[in-house]
Design an enzyme around this catalytic site. Structure first.
Site, PDB file in Angstrom:
ATOM      1  N   GLN A 126      47.645  45.198  38.020  1.00 58.36           N
ATOM      2  CA  GLN A 126      47.655  44.980  39.470  1.00 58.36           C
ATOM      3  C   GLN A 126      46.231  44.883  39.988  1.00 58.36           C
ATOM      4  O   GLN A 126      45.436  45.798  39.783  1.00 58.36           O
ATOM      5  CB  GLN A 126      48.370  46.155  40.136  1.00 58.36           C
ATOM      6  CG  GLN A 126      48.249  46.182  41.646  1.00 58.36           C
ATOM      7  CD  GLN A 126      48.773  47.481  42.236  1.00 58.36           C
ATOM      8  OE1 GLN A 126      49.974  47.641  42.384  1.00 58.36           O
ATOM      9  NE2 GLN A 126      47.877  48.400  42.551  1.00 58.36           N
ATOM     10  N   GLY A 127      45.886  43.794  40.636  1.00 57.61           N
ATOM     11  CA  GLY A 127      44.539  43.629  41.182  1.00 57.61           C
ATOM     12  C   GLY A 127      44.545  43.766  42.691  1.00 57.61           C
ATOM     13  O   GLY A 127      44.630  42.770  43.418  1.00 57.61           O
ATOM     14  N   TYR A 128      44.492  44.995  43.165  1.00 61.07           N
ATOM     15  CA  TYR A 128      44.514  45.242  44.610  1.00 61.07           C
ATOM     16  C   TYR A 128      43.167  45.803  45.090  1.00 61.07           C
ATOM     17  O   TYR A 128      42.396  45.135  45.751  1.00 61.07           O
ATOM     18  CB  TYR A 128      45.619  46.242  44.981  1.00 61.07           C
ATOM     19  CG  TYR A 128      47.023  45.679  45.045  1.00 61.07           C
ATOM     20  CD1 TYR A 128      47.327  44.417  44.531  1.00 61.07           C
ATOM     21  CD2 TYR A 128      48.058  46.414  45.614  1.00 61.07           C
ATOM     22  CE1 TYR A 128      48.625  43.924  44.591  1.00 61.07           C
ATOM     23  CE2 TYR A 128      49.348  45.923  45.677  1.00 61.07           C
ATOM     24  CZ  TYR A 128      49.630  44.681  45.165  1.00 61.07           C
ATOM     25  OH  TYR A 128      50.898  44.203  45.230  1.00 61.07           O
ATOM     26  N   SER A 129      42.908  47.087  44.757  1.00 62.30           N
ATOM     27  CA  SER A 129      41.731  47.771  45.296  1.00 62.30           C
ATOM     28  C   SER A 129      40.437  47.105  44.848  1.00 62.30           C
ATOM     29  O   SER A 129      40.362  46.538  43.757  1.00 62.30           O
ATOM     30  CB  SER A 129      41.717  49.227  44.814  1.00 62.30           C
ATOM     31  OG  SER A 129      42.803  49.937  45.335  1.00 62.30           O
ATOM     32  N   SER A 144      44.725  49.779  36.232  1.00 57.30           N
ATOM     33  CA  SER A 144      45.203  50.386  34.990  1.00 57.30           C
ATOM     34  C   SER A 144      45.787  49.297  34.099  1.00 57.30           C
ATOM     35  O   SER A 144      46.274  48.280  34.596  1.00 57.30           O
ATOM     36  CB  SER A 144      46.212  51.497  35.263  1.00 57.30           C
ATOM     37  OG  SER A 144      47.053  51.140  36.321  1.00 57.30           O
ATOM     38  N   GLU A 175      55.764  51.238  44.949  1.00 59.01           N
ATOM     39  CA  GLU A 175      54.861  52.193  44.323  1.00 59.01           C
ATOM     40  C   GLU A 175      54.992  53.568  44.974  1.00 59.01           C
ATOM     41  O   GLU A 175      55.057  54.588  44.302  1.00 59.01           O
ATOM     42  CB  GLU A 175      53.403  51.716  44.427  1.00 59.01           C
ATOM     43  CG  GLU A 175      52.433  52.651  43.699  1.00 59.01           C
ATOM     44  CD  GLU A 175      50.983  52.196  43.813  1.00 59.01           C
ATOM     45  OE1 GLU A 175      50.631  51.557  44.814  1.00 59.01           O
ATOM     46  OE2 GLU A 175      50.228  52.504  42.884  1.00 59.01           O
TER      47      GLU A 175
END
Lengths: 361, 392
Positions: B121-124, B156, B239
């Site tokens: 997951q590429g969010y923050s 992660s 989530e």
């Protein structure tokens, strides 16, 4: 599987809340607090019409025949209203009679209790064997007579019927006009429910027979007190939130400051799961007897802890006005404080919670 | 209140138990002998991907929250591993089901469920944590493609992942919530660098990911260009549902009780120390409160009612509770509590210290405790938002 209140249960609580708002608004509570002779006959009258004294009395004896969950919901509403009513006995005396009374005892007392005829009628003198004797209190039973002192008796000042536990845990019925019985007021922080010191001098008493009678009464008392604290704590949270939305400082309502907003969030985060615990403890009392003592002890200990947190935090959110008599927030603060200490504080209750699951000797 | 199971649900519980009994050899020691085969078996029986339509590779059952809970409870009771629950399965798949195109659903859901495609997951970003919508990774149009440049953090499994679902800024002129797109691309695309991010536990549970003009077809956007913030919130909802799970807290509390009734200090069991026993009981009350709160949420979800405050508080309270359980275990162990890594006297492979440190990350991640309190206060209690600061 359904973990929720039924429509009937919600209605019961809502209508009791409305009835209390009419019959026992804060200025009525203040009059009771200021007048030791006030028997709140008017409030009892309203509650009797509602069926509250007979909530757990079986229908065959003129009661509503409801369960501990309904009793807990009623107690929550009474705590929310800081109602000047000794409700504990109205739940515990019928339970004591149903578990350990003879048919003659039930027939004599249950209809009168259900009708509210014996006004403010029941006192539960069981503090000593549960919470431990203080200042030499405790009752001994011999030849149908009780002797000794019982402290911290809710409703004890006006009681027409007293359910008393002796030092071995045996339960007895004592008539309010029995010879050798004397009462004196124990002034406490909470002016909404009076406690009595009862002195028995060879006072005639009729024994009840149930072996586990005291355990049952104790568990029921913990659930009722936990629910009372839950109701009072909810009101303290609601009042803090309402005040934070209205009070302005620095050109903004204080509820827009995170320092204040987070206090409100913390109160809500502590309160909401406690509600589910109280519901479950009440449910377990009737439907999961093997868990009843554990859940009742946890419910009372936990609501006492979060109740204390909410009582002080809500007062703090109110700022200076919070500690004044004028606002009256202190009635809820003290109600929560009194429930916490009665019939075992959190440390005592956690000790019992450990014991009933084999984690303590 | 009625906590008994109907005959239908009791029968379903029996089926799940029978399945787990029959396949005990496939998960000896709580670990599947073959992860993909176990996953396929679970999907076949409806114990994984239960409500995902058959045409996309799921089991295709009607949603039934109570059955879902029975499955979860029986797997815990049997010590059986659940199916694959990585970010692809638990976050991307529900998002694609809600807002993906038909082609995207057919291409990605099946392989993700079967464990053939691993996602990260590429969010923050370094400059966009709690204020995620201020993210700066930019996607510049180049023909039918975007060229993506920028960096992500707290990613992660990036070192293992085949694919990433990523938030990028496609409309730099638009207001910050409206200029973001949600886009899928392979981690093998040229221009991607993954650096492990070692945390205080000593392990690299996360990564930093750097993008330099990574070429991605515009067709890989999910849910429409500029709609990424709304798509991402679909995923974040899934989530938050996973963090603070009361079943996990109860299992952990049971391990703590086991520890305190078996460890001895100077010949005395830890649970016989009244101070530690008191702390244990205080936590047990909290675990029960969260467990019954969870049952209340379950009933609310079944009847389609909003859960209100009871739902909003779960992440905040659940993560804090897990952390406190680990803290008591460490204290109860005394000096043994500081042992870590490996060595003769180490207990539980150092997992209590690892949990204590890792759980602090969970208190911060997925919306910090302070952000949670804002949400509780604003959405739950109706308190006003903080006024926006004057533009500098």
């Amino acid at each position: 599987m359904r973990f929720a209140l039924s429509e009937d249960q919600r209605m019961l609580q809502d209508s009791l809340t409305k009835a209390l708002a009419e019959a026992s608004p804060l200025d009525r509570v203040r009059r009771f607090a200021d007048d030791p002779t006030d028997k709140v006959a008017d409030v009892w009258q309203t509650l009797a019409e509602f069926g509250l004294p007979g909530l757990v009395v079986p229908e065959a004896y003129g009661g509503l025949g409801l369960s501990m969950l309904e009793a807990a919901l009623a107690s929550e509403a009474l705590g929310a209203a800081v109602a000047p009513v000794a409700f504990l006995g109205a739940v515990l005396a019928p339970l004591a009679l149903m578990r350990g009374g003879s048919e003659a005892q039930r027939a004599e007392w249950l209809p009168k209790l259900a009708a509210g005829e014996v006004q403010a009628a029941i006192a539960i003198a069981i503090a000593e064997p549960i919470a431990g004797a203080r200042d030499g209190a405790g009752l001994t039973a011999a030849a149908g007579k009780l002797t000794g002192k019982a402290l911290f008796v809710p409703g004890g000042m006006g009681a027409g019927l007293i359910v008393a536990a002796d030092a071995t845990g045996g339960l007895h019925l004592v008539r309010g006009d029995a010879p050798g019985l004397s009462r004196s007021l124990m002034p406490t922080i909470d002016d909404t429910r009076r406690l009595a010191e009862l002195t028995f001098a060879e006072t005639p008493a009729e024994p009840l027979t149930a072996n586990d009678g005291l355990t049952t009464l104790r568990d029921a008392a913990w659930v009722i007190l936990a629910a009372d604290t839950l109701g009072a704590a909810q009101v303290m949270l609601d009042k803090a939130v309402a005040y934070a939305k209205e009070r302005r400082q620095f050109g903004r309502v204080i509820g827009s400051f995170q320092a204040v907003k987070h206090l409100c969030a913390e109160m809500a985060a502590e309160l909401e799961p406690a509600r589910a615990l109280v519901w479950y403890a009440a449910y377990a009392f009737d439907h999961a007897p093997q868990e009843a003592s554990l859940m009742a002890a946890h419910a009372k200990a936990h609501t006492s802890e979060i109740g204390r947190f909410i009582a002080r935090t809500s007062t703090e959110v109110h700022g200076g006005i919070g500690i004044t008599d004028l606002l009256g927030l202190h009635f809820w603060f003290k109600r929560i404080g009194q429930n916490r200490q009665l019939l075992g504080g959190p440390e005592k209750l956690r000790e019992i919670a450990a014991r009933v699951q084999g984690l303590a000797a | 209140m009625d906590l008994t199971l109907t005959p239908e649900m009791a029968a379903f519980q029996g089926e799940v138990r029978a399945f787990l009994d029959a396949h005990r050899d496939d998960y000896a020691g709580g670990v599947p002998k073959d992860v993909k085969a176990w996953q396929a078996l679970l999907i076949d029986h409806g114990y994984a991907a239960r409500t995902i339509p058959r045409e996309y590779g799921g089991y295709g059952a009607e949603p039934d929250i109570l059955k879902g809970r029975i499955i979860a409870e029986e797997f815990i009771r049997a010590g059986a591993p659940r199916g694959i629950a990585n970010q692809g399965v638990s976050m991307l798949v529900p998002t694609l089901l809600e807002v993906g195109s038909e082609e995207q659903k057919r291409q990605w859901i099946g392989p993700t469920l079967r464990g053939e495609v691993i996602w990260c997951q590429g969010y923050s970003e370094p400059g966009a944590g709690s204020d995620l919508a201020s993210l700066q990774t930019r996607a510049v149009e180049d023909g039918d493609d975007f060229l993506i440049s920028g960096s992500k953090v707290w990613t992660s499994t990036a070192q293992l992942a085949d694919m990433i679902f990523c938030l990028v800024r496609t409309e730099p002129e638009a207001p910050k919530h409206e200029g973001i797109s949600y886009i899928l691309f392979p981690m093998s695309t040229p221009g991607i660098e993954v650096r492990p991010l070692k945390t205080m536990t000593g392990a690299a549970e996360f990564n930093e990911v750097f993008f330099t003009e990574v070429r991605v077809p515009q067709a890989n956007v999910v849910g429409g260009r500029g709609r990424g913030w709304f798509v991402a919130n679909t995923t974040l909802k899934h989530e938050r549902g996973m963090l603070g799970d009361p079943n996990a807290a109860e299992a952990r509390l049971n391990s703590l009780i086991e520890l305190m009734t078996t460890e001895t200090v100077g010949g005395e069991r830890i649970v016989d120390n009244p101070i530690f026993r008191d702390r244990l009981m205080a936590l047990q009350a909290r675990v029960f409160a969260m467990k019954f709160n969870g049952l209340r949420l379950l009933t609310a979800a079944q009847s389609g009612e909003g859960a209100g405050l009871a739902g909003l508080i779960v992440k905040l309270q659940g993560c804090e509770l897990n952390h406190q359980i680990a803290a008591l275990a460490i204290d109860a162990l005394g000096e043994l509590g500081i042992l870590y890594h490996d060595g003769a006297h180490l207990r539980a492979k150092g997992s209590w210290q690892r949990s204590y440190m890792f759980d602090l990350g969970l208190i911060i991640g997925g919306g910090t405790a302070q952000i949670q309190k804002n949400i509780i206060a604003e959405r739950g209690l109706g308190l006003p938002r903080e006024p926006s600061p004057a533009k500098a």
